[in-house]
Write a protein that holds these residues in place. Structure first.
Motif, short mmCIF file in Angstrom:
data_model
loop_
_atom_site.label_atom_id
_atom_site.label_comp_id
_atom_site.label_asym_id
_atom_site.label_seq_id
_atom_site.Cartn_x
_atom_site.Cartn_y
_atom_site.Cartn_z
N ASP A 27 0.83 -1.20 0.00
CA ASP A 27 0.00 0.00 0.00
C ASP A 27 0.87 1.26 0.00
OD1 ASP A 27 -2.52 -1.23 -0.01
OD2 ASP A 27 -2.41 -1.59 2.15
N SER A 28 2.17 1.05 -0.25
CA SER A 28 3.11 2.17 -0.25
C SER A 28 2.81 3.12 -1.41
CB SER A 28 4.54 1.66 -0.37
OG SER A 28 5.43 2.71 -0.70
N PRO A 29 2.50 4.38 -1.13
CA PRO A 29 2.25 5.33 -2.22
C PRO A 29 3.44 5.46 -3.17
CG PRO A 29 1.45 6.23 -0.15
CD PRO A 29 2.24 4.99 0.18
N LEU A 30 4.65 5.37 -2.63
CA LEU A 30 5.84 5.49 -3.48
C LEU A 30 5.92 4.34 -4.47
CD1 LEU A 30 8.47 6.83 -4.29
CD2 LEU A 30 9.61 5.56 -2.45
N TRP A 50 -10.57 3.25 -7.92
CA TRP A 50 -11.66 3.22 -8.90
C TRP A 50 -12.31 4.59 -9.07
CZ3 TRP A 50 -16.55 4.75 -7.64
CH2 TRP A 50 -16.87 4.83 -6.29
N ALA A 51 -12.37 5.37 -7.99
CA ALA A 51 -13.01 6.68 -8.07
C ALA A 51 -12.19 7.67 -8.89
CB ALA A 51 -13.27 7.24 -6.67
N VAL A 52 -10.86 7.53 -8.85
CA VAL A 52 -10.01 8.39 -9.67
C VAL A 52 -10.25 8.10 -11.14
CG1 VAL A 52 -7.64 8.99 -10.29
CG2 VAL A 52 -8.25 8.64 -7.89
N LEU A 90 -7.27 15.96 -22.85
CA LEU A 90 -6.41 16.94 -22.19
C LEU A 90 -7.10 17.55 -20.96
CD1 LEU A 90 -4.94 18.69 -25.35
CD2 LEU A 90 -3.70 17.24 -23.74
N VAL A 91 -8.37 17.86 -21.08
CA VAL A 91 -9.10 18.42 -19.94
C VAL A 91 -9.19 17.41 -18.81
CG1 VAL A 91 -11.34 19.28 -19.14
CG2 VAL A 91 -10.44 20.04 -21.34
N SER A 92 -9.53 16.17 -19.13
CA SER A 92 -9.67 15.15 -18.10
C SER A 92 -8.34 14.86 -17.41
CB SER A 92 -10.25 13.86 -18.69
OG SER A 92 -9.40 13.30 -19.67
N MET A 93 -7.25 14.84 -18.18
CA MET A 93 -5.94 14.57 -17.58
C MET A 93 -5.41 15.78 -16.81
SD MET A 93 -5.27 11.45 -17.95
CE MET A 93 -6.06 10.11 -18.87
N ALA A 94 -5.83 16.97 -17.20
CA ALA A 94 -5.45 18.16 -16.43
C ALA A 94 -6.09 18.14 -15.05
CB ALA A 94 -5.86 19.42 -17.18
N LEU A 95 -7.30 17.57 -14.97
CA LEU A 95 -8.00 17.49 -13.69
C LEU A 95 -7.61 16.26 -12.88
CD1 LEU A 95 -11.58 18.57 -14.83
CD2 LEU A 95 -9.95 19.91 -13.50
N ALA A 96 -6.94 15.29 -13.49
CA ALA A 96 -6.59 14.05 -12.82
C ALA A 96 -5.82 14.25 -11.51
CB ALA A 96 -5.81 13.14 -13.76
N PHE A 154 -9.11 11.82 -3.56
CA PHE A 154 -9.41 10.45 -3.16
C PHE A 154 -8.26 9.74 -2.46
CE2 PHE A 154 -12.47 11.12 -6.69
CZ PHE A 154 -13.64 10.86 -5.98
N TRP A 155 -7.02 10.16 -2.74
CA TRP A 155 -5.86 9.53 -2.08
C TRP A 155 -4.73 10.57 -2.03
CZ3 TRP A 155 -4.13 3.83 -3.27
CH2 TRP A 155 -3.24 3.41 -2.27
N PRO A 156 -4.81 11.48 -1.06
CA PRO A 156 -3.90 12.64 -1.03
C PRO A 156 -2.49 12.33 -0.53
CG PRO A 156 -5.36 12.70 0.86
CD PRO A 156 -5.81 11.52 0.03
N ALA A 157 -1.84 11.37 -1.16
CA ALA A 157 -0.44 11.08 -0.85
C ALA A 157 0.45 11.90 -1.78
CB ALA A 157 -0.15 9.59 -1.02
N PRO A 158 1.43 12.59 -1.26
CA PRO A 158 2.29 13.45 -2.10
C PRO A 158 2.91 12.70 -3.28
CG PRO A 158 2.71 13.89 0.21
CD PRO A 158 1.81 12.70 0.17
N GLU A 159 3.33 11.45 -3.04
CA GLU A 159 3.97 10.67 -4.11
C GLU A 159 2.99 10.41 -5.26
OE1 GLU A 159 5.61 9.06 -0.13
OE2 GLU A 159 3.69 9.79 -0.94
N LEU A 160 1.75 10.13 -4.93
CA LEU A 160 0.75 9.83 -5.96
C LEU A 160 0.32 11.09 -6.70
CD1 LEU A 160 -1.44 7.26 -4.00
CD2 LEU A 160 0.31 6.79 -5.73
N ILE A 161 0.20 12.18 -5.98
CA ILE A 161 -0.13 13.46 -6.63
C ILE A 161 0.98 13.86 -7.58
CG2 ILE A 161 -0.60 15.90 -6.25
CD1 ILE A 161 -1.76 15.10 -3.50
N ALA A 162 2.23 13.73 -7.12
CA ALA A 162 3.37 14.08 -7.96
C ALA A 162 3.42 13.19 -9.20
CB ALA A 162 4.66 13.95 -7.16
#
Length: 200
Positions: A77-80, A119-121, A144-150, A157-165
């Motif tokens: 479950d490691s975000p990295l 799944w929600a992402v 492009l719009v959908s990926m800009a909002l991704a 839904f999963w606010p881990a810095p590694e996943l956001i980055a």
């Protein structure tokens, strides 16, 4: 550590299997790298081989992102590690080891990764794409719009810095891969979905 390395390496190798090229060979269609837009993606396969070939290609490209993420979830479950696995599958599609590092633009594989991450992402990105495609009738702009909002969906839904980055980097790469589409959009020359314009 060995398991984590195998997850990332396996994701890249799976991503390197070009669905478009394999489907075209099996269905005795022209090599998508030499026909149409010269892009080994589902949209170009649609152009040169029809809906059935394109649908199989699209499914294959999505599974290349989905399967490595589902397997990774079984071990960690490691975000990295999840972020590295996601990027490996995505980069495998863009720069496939088995096909001269000439891959597609990555939208379908990115969507598969997003569904595999949460799944929600994936669902949120897909809904935005469908809505924008319906309203604007331009596949590349919807992507492009959908990926800009991704990155926003990942943060929610999963606010881990590694996943956001990871998602920020992935979205930036997707925009870069679509630079010709962006130029066409700015010039008003990007084709409509009904005319099989290049997006993936």
């Amino acid at each position: 550590m060995i398991i984590e390395i195998l997850l990332v390496l396996g994701a890249y190798l799976l991503g390197s299997i070009s669905s478009a090229i394999i489907v075209c060979k099996l269905m005795r269609l022209p090599d998508p790298r030499t026909q149409g837009s010269n892009n080994p993606g589902a949209t170009n396969v649609l152009r040169i081989g029809g809906k059935k070939a394109a649908a199989i290609t699209l499914l294959g490209d999505m599974l290349k992102g989905l399967i490595p993420m589902l397997i990774a979830h079984l071990f960690t479950d490691s975000p990295l590690i999840l972020a590295l696995t996601a990027m490996a599958a995505f980069l495998g599609h863009l720069y496939p080891l088995f096909f001269g590092f000439q891959g597609g633009k990555g939208v379908a594989t990115a969507l598969g990764v997003q569904f595999g991450l949460h799944w929600a992402v994936g669902g949120s990105v897909a809904l935005v794409w469908l809505f924008m495609a319906k309203v604007l009738n331009i596949s590349s702009l919807a992507a492009l719009v959908s990926m800009a909002l991704a990155p926003v969906f990942v943060w929610y839904f999963w606010p881990a810095p590694e996943l956001i980055a990871m998602q920020v980097v992935m979205s930036i790469i997707l925009f870069w891969r679509h630079r010709s589409n962006i130029q066409n959009l700015l010039q008003g020359g990007e084709g409509k979905i009904s005319k099989d314009q290049e997006a993936e």
